[in-house]
Write a protein that holds these residues in place. Structure first.
Motif, PDB file in Angstrom:
ATOM      1  N   ALA A  83       0.829  -1.204   0.000  1.00 33.49           N
ATOM      2  CA  ALA A  83       0.000   0.000   0.000  1.00 33.49           C
ATOM      3  C   ALA A  83       0.864   1.254   0.000  1.00 33.49           C
ATOM      4  CB  ALA A  83      -0.943  -0.006   1.204  1.00 33.49           C
ATOM      5  N   ALA A  84       1.930   1.252   0.794  1.00 29.66           N
ATOM      6  CA  ALA A  84       2.823   2.411   0.836  1.00 29.66           C
ATOM      7  C   ALA A  84       3.502   2.640  -0.509  1.00 29.66           C
ATOM      8  CB  ALA A  84       3.878   2.226   1.928  1.00 29.66           C
ATOM      9  N   ALA A  85       3.803   1.557  -1.213  1.00 26.10           N
ATOM     10  CA  ALA A  85       4.482   1.651  -2.506  1.00 26.10           C
ATOM     11  C   ALA A  85       3.511   1.850  -3.670  1.00 26.10           C
ATOM     12  CB  ALA A  85       5.313   0.392  -2.742  1.00 26.10           C
ATOM     13  N   GLY A  86       2.209   1.759  -3.394  1.00 23.08           N
ATOM     14  CA  GLY A  86       1.225   1.842  -4.477  1.00 23.08           C
ATOM     15  C   GLY A  86       1.266   0.629  -5.382  1.00 23.08           C
ATOM     16  N   ASP A  87       1.706  -0.500  -4.814  1.00 22.20           N
ATOM     17  CA  ASP A  87       1.884  -1.745  -5.570  1.00 22.20           C
ATOM     18  C   ASP A  87       0.564  -2.522  -5.637  1.00 22.20           C
ATOM     19  OD1 ASP A  87       2.622  -4.190  -6.617  1.00 22.20           O
ATOM     20  OD2 ASP A  87       4.242  -4.555  -5.176  1.00 22.20           O
ATOM     21  N   VAL A  88      -0.267  -2.148  -6.590  1.00 25.45           N
ATOM     22  CA  VAL A  88      -1.588  -2.752  -6.736  1.00 25.45           C
ATOM     23  C   VAL A  88      -1.480  -4.240  -7.061  1.00 25.45           C
ATOM     24  CG1 VAL A  88      -3.706  -2.725  -8.115  1.00 25.45           C
ATOM     25  CG2 VAL A  88      -2.682  -0.576  -7.356  1.00 25.45           C
ATOM     26  N   ALA A  89      -0.496  -4.630  -7.861  1.00 31.24           N
ATOM     27  CA  ALA A  89      -0.350  -6.040  -8.252  1.00 31.24           C
ATOM     28  C   ALA A  89      -0.151  -6.934  -7.034  1.00 31.24           C
ATOM     29  CB  ALA A  89       0.804  -6.202  -9.229  1.00 31.24           C
ATOM     30  N   THR A  90       0.667  -6.502  -6.093  1.00 31.24           N
ATOM     31  CA  THR A  90       0.882  -7.295  -4.881  1.00 31.24           C
ATOM     32  C   THR A  90      -0.398  -7.364  -4.064  1.00 31.24           C
ATOM     33  OG1 THR A  90       3.246  -6.826  -4.787  1.00 31.24           O
ATOM     34  CG2 THR A  90       2.186  -7.445  -2.716  1.00 31.24           C
ATOM     35  N   ILE A  91      -1.087  -6.254  -3.940  1.00 32.50           N
ATOM     36  CA  ILE A  91      -2.333  -6.253  -3.174  1.00 32.50           C
ATOM     37  C   ILE A  91      -3.358  -7.171  -3.834  1.00 32.50           C
ATOM     38  CG2 ILE A  91      -4.286  -4.821  -2.445  1.00 32.50           C
ATOM     39  CD1 ILE A  91      -2.218  -2.614  -1.821  1.00 32.50           C
ATOM     40  N   GLU A  92      -3.434  -7.160  -5.154  1.00 29.18           N
ATOM     41  CA  GLU A  92      -4.352  -8.064  -5.851  1.00 29.18           C
ATOM     42  C   GLU A  92      -3.997  -9.529  -5.596  1.00 29.18           C
ATOM     43  OE1 GLU A  92      -6.069  -6.053  -9.829  1.00 29.18           O
ATOM     44  OE2 GLU A  92      -3.899  -6.311  -9.832  1.00 29.18           O
ATOM     45  N   SER A  93      -2.714  -9.804  -5.376  1.00 31.59           N
ATOM     46  CA  SER A  93      -2.287 -11.188  -5.152  1.00 31.59           C
ATOM     47  C   SER A  93      -2.602 -11.694  -3.747  1.00 31.59           C
ATOM     48  CB  SER A  93      -0.790 -11.340  -5.425  1.00 31.59           C
ATOM     49  OG  SER A  93      -0.013 -10.792  -4.365  1.00 31.59           O
ATOM     50  N   ILE A  94      -2.916 -10.795  -2.828  1.00 33.24           N
ATOM     51  CA  ILE A  94      -3.175 -11.209  -1.443  1.00 33.24           C
ATOM     52  C   ILE A  94      -4.585 -10.882  -0.970  1.00 33.24           C
ATOM     53  CG2 ILE A  94      -0.759 -11.168  -0.740  1.00 33.24           C
ATOM     54  CD1 ILE A  94      -1.240  -8.446   0.549  1.00 33.24           C
ATOM     55  N   LYS A  95      -5.399 -10.259  -1.832  1.00 32.21           N
ATOM     56  CA  LYS A  95      -6.796  -9.975  -1.504  1.00 32.21           C
ATOM     57  C   LYS A  95      -7.688 -10.715  -2.484  1.00 32.21           C
ATOM     58  CE  LYS A  95      -8.517  -6.109  -0.090  1.00 32.21           C
ATOM     59  NZ  LYS A  95      -9.010  -4.727  -0.130  1.00 32.21           N
ATOM     60  N   SER A  96      -8.871 -11.092  -2.011  1.00 32.85           N
ATOM     61  CA  SER A  96      -9.786 -11.822  -2.885  1.00 32.85           C
ATOM     62  C   SER A  96     -10.351 -10.939  -3.982  1.00 32.85           C
ATOM     63  CB  SER A  96     -10.923 -12.431  -2.064  1.00 32.85           C
ATOM     64  OG  SER A  96     -11.610 -11.418  -1.355  1.00 32.85           O
ATOM     65  N   SER A  97     -10.437  -9.645  -3.740  1.00 32.69           N
ATOM     66  CA  SER A  97     -10.927  -8.744  -4.786  1.00 32.69           C
ATOM     67  C   SER A  97     -10.421  -7.328  -4.536  1.00 32.69           C
ATOM     68  CB  SER A  97     -12.456  -8.756  -4.849  1.00 32.69           C
ATOM     69  OG  SER A  97     -13.002  -8.267  -3.648  1.00 32.69           O
ATOM     70  N   VAL A  98     -10.113  -6.657  -5.636  1.00 31.16           N
ATOM     71  CA  VAL A  98      -9.703  -5.250  -5.600  1.00 31.16           C
ATOM     72  C   VAL A  98     -10.372  -4.596  -6.808  1.00 31.16           C
ATOM     73  CG1 VAL A  98      -7.783  -3.606  -5.635  1.00 31.16           C
ATOM     74  CG2 VAL A  98      -7.447  -5.868  -4.602  1.00 31.16           C
ATOM     75  N   ASP A  99     -11.339  -3.714  -6.543  1.00 25.23           N
ATOM     76  CA  ASP A  99     -12.024  -3.090  -7.669  1.00 25.23           C
ATOM     77  C   ASP A  99     -11.240  -1.883  -8.179  1.00 25.23           C
ATOM     78  OD1 ASP A  99     -12.618  -0.919  -5.961  1.00 25.23           O
ATOM     79  OD2 ASP A  99     -14.666  -1.596  -5.594  1.00 25.23           O
ATOM     80  N   GLU A 100     -11.696  -1.319  -9.276  1.00 25.82           N
ATOM     81  CA  GLU A 100     -10.985  -0.214  -9.923  1.00 25.82           C
ATOM     82  C   GLU A 100     -10.869   1.004  -9.012  1.00 25.82           C
ATOM     83  OE1 GLU A 100      -9.231  -0.343 -12.785  1.00 25.82           O
ATOM     84  OE2 GLU A 100      -9.770  -2.456 -12.683  1.00 25.82           O
ATOM     85  N   LYS A 101     -11.921   1.301  -8.268  1.00 25.61           N
ATOM     86  CA  LYS A 101     -11.900   2.442  -7.354  1.00 25.61           C
ATOM     87  C   LYS A 101     -10.814   2.257  -6.289  1.00 25.61           C
ATOM     88  CE  LYS A 101     -14.864   5.000  -4.172  1.00 25.61           C
ATOM     89  NZ  LYS A 101     -16.188   5.083  -3.551  1.00 25.61           N
ATOM     90  N   GLU A 102     -10.736   1.054  -5.730  1.00 28.70           N
ATOM     91  CA  GLU A 102      -9.723   0.782  -4.706  1.00 28.70           C
ATOM     92  C   GLU A 102      -8.317   0.897  -5.277  1.00 28.70           C
ATOM     93  OE1 GLU A 102      -8.471  -2.547  -1.341  1.00 28.70           O
ATOM     94  OE2 GLU A 102     -10.153  -2.963  -2.684  1.00 28.70           O
ATOM     95  N   LYS A 103      -8.126   0.441  -6.512  1.00 32.07           N
ATOM     96  CA  LYS A 103      -6.811   0.563  -7.152  1.00 32.07           C
ATOM     97  C   LYS A 103      -6.379   2.023  -7.239  1.00 32.07           C
ATOM     98  CE  LYS A 103      -7.404  -3.532 -10.059  1.00 32.07           C
ATOM     99  NZ  LYS A 103      -7.547  -4.032 -11.430  1.00 32.07           N
ATOM    100  N   ILE A 104      -7.289   2.881  -7.642  1.00 34.73           N
ATOM    101  CA  ILE A 104      -6.973   4.310  -7.756  1.00 34.73           C
ATOM    102  C   ILE A 104      -6.651   4.890  -6.384  1.00 34.73           C
ATOM    103  CG2 ILE A 104      -7.969   6.568  -8.320  1.00 34.73           C
ATOM    104  CD1 ILE A 104      -9.576   5.052 -10.546  1.00 34.73           C
ATOM    105  N   ILE A 105      -7.433   4.515  -5.372  1.00 35.58           N
ATOM    106  CA  ILE A 105      -7.193   5.016  -4.013  1.00 35.58           C
ATOM    107  C   ILE A 105      -5.818   4.578  -3.514  1.00 35.58           C
ATOM    108  CG2 ILE A 105      -7.934   4.801  -1.595  1.00 35.58           C
ATOM    109  CD1 ILE A 105     -10.845   4.725  -2.699  1.00 35.58           C
ATOM    110  N   ILE A 106      -5.468   3.320  -3.739  1.00 34.97           N
ATOM    111  CA  ILE A 106      -4.154   2.808  -3.315  1.00 34.97           C
ATOM    112  C   ILE A 106      -3.042   3.610  -3.971  1.00 34.97           C
ATOM    113  CG2 ILE A 106      -2.564   0.841  -3.493  1.00 34.97           C
ATOM    114  CD1 ILE A 106      -5.152  -0.952  -3.251  1.00 34.97           C
ATOM    115  N   GLU A 107      -3.156   3.811  -5.266  1.00 38.31           N
ATOM    116  CA  GLU A 107      -2.113   4.546  -5.991  1.00 38.31           C
ATOM    117  C   GLU A 107      -2.023   6.000  -5.524  1.00 38.31           C
ATOM    118  OE1 GLU A 107      -3.304   3.801 -10.027  1.00 38.31           O
ATOM    119  OE2 GLU A 107      -2.308   1.838 -10.074  1.00 38.31           O
ATOM    120  N   LYS A 108      -3.145   6.665  -5.334  1.00 36.50           N
ATOM    121  CA  LYS A 108      -3.145   8.076  -4.908  1.00 36.50           C
ATOM    122  C   LYS A 108      -2.632   8.226  -3.478  1.00 36.50           C
ATOM    123  CE  LYS A 108      -4.480  10.187  -8.551  1.00 36.50           C
ATOM    124  NZ  LYS A 108      -3.503  10.978  -9.268  1.00 36.50           N
ATOM    125  N   LYS A 109      -3.079   7.358  -2.559  1.00 36.09           N
ATOM    126  CA  LYS A 109      -2.617   7.450  -1.175  1.00 36.09           C
ATOM    127  C   LYS A 109      -1.116   7.238  -1.077  1.00 36.09           C
ATOM    128  CE  LYS A 109      -4.926   5.547   2.239  1.00 36.09           C
ATOM    129  NZ  LYS A 109      -5.759   4.619   3.036  1.00 36.09           N
TER     130      LYS A 109
END
Length: 190
Positions: free
Chosen positions: A69-95
């Motif tokens: 999350a700190a790195a904005g690494d959406v791919a890693t988060i997708e690999s450890i969560k059952s679902s990550v929608d588009e809105k969450e991806k944008i939030i992760i990257e922006k935060k």
């Protein structure tokens, strides 16, 4: 500039904490906790005490999540969560643009509703870019094992029995106390 960054991130964190507090406060006249009788016999609710950093594999999963999350690494988060929608991806990257790191992550766990599952209350301290203090926060996660035995954050839509289980756990005294402690630390930091 620093004040704007801190204010923007603080607003994001405050909204998260408010949502967490509202969903986990003790029942009163307006909020009715689910009746334990409504929970399936398979989902036994106990009054077990919360455990701190008791499961290394849970700690590793949470550390992996917060580092990603700190790195904005959406791919890693997708690999450890059952679902990550588009809105969450944008939030992760922006935060991640405002976050340097999560230097502290402490996992408070209770048994989940099924074997090899956990209710995880992850206390964290986040180091914001261009801000010297760390800001505390708390997230609640439902962690399960997949068919291969790998832990993951189960973010799928919950059926009514599971939702009731989570609500009952979230109003147990030690969880409410943890929420209150984090809120005090957050107010002191901000």
């Amino acid at each position: 500039k620093n004040t704007i960054i801190v204010a923007a991130f603080a607003l994001i964190v405050i909204v998260g904490i408010v949502i967490g507090v509202v969903s986990s406060k003790k029942p009163n006249q307006d909020v009715v906790a689910p009746d334990t009788e409504q929970v399936s016999e398979d989902y036994v609710i106990t009054d077990e005490a919360m455990q701190t950093d008791a499961f290394p594999e849970v700690n590793d999963l949470m550390r992996k999540y917060y580092d990603a999350a700190a790195a904005g690494d959406v791919a890693t988060i997708e690999s450890i969560k059952s679902s990550v929608d588009e809105k969450e991806k944008i939030i992760i990257e922006k935060k991640s643009e405002y976050i340097e790191s999560y230097p502290t992550v402490t996992c408070y766990t209770k048994s989940g509703p099924v074997a090899d599952s956990y209710m995880v209350f992850a206390y964290y301290e986040v180091k914001l870019a261009d801000y010297e203090k760390v800001v505390p926060g708390l997230n609640a996660w439902y962690v399960c094992k997949d068919a291969t035995g790998r832990l993951y954050i189960n973010d799928d839509e919950q059926d009514e029995k599971l939702a009731n289980y989570c609500k009952i756990i979230s109003v147990q005294d030690d969880v409410v106390d943890l929420n209150n402690t984090v809120n005090v630390k957050f107010n002191e930091a901000v």
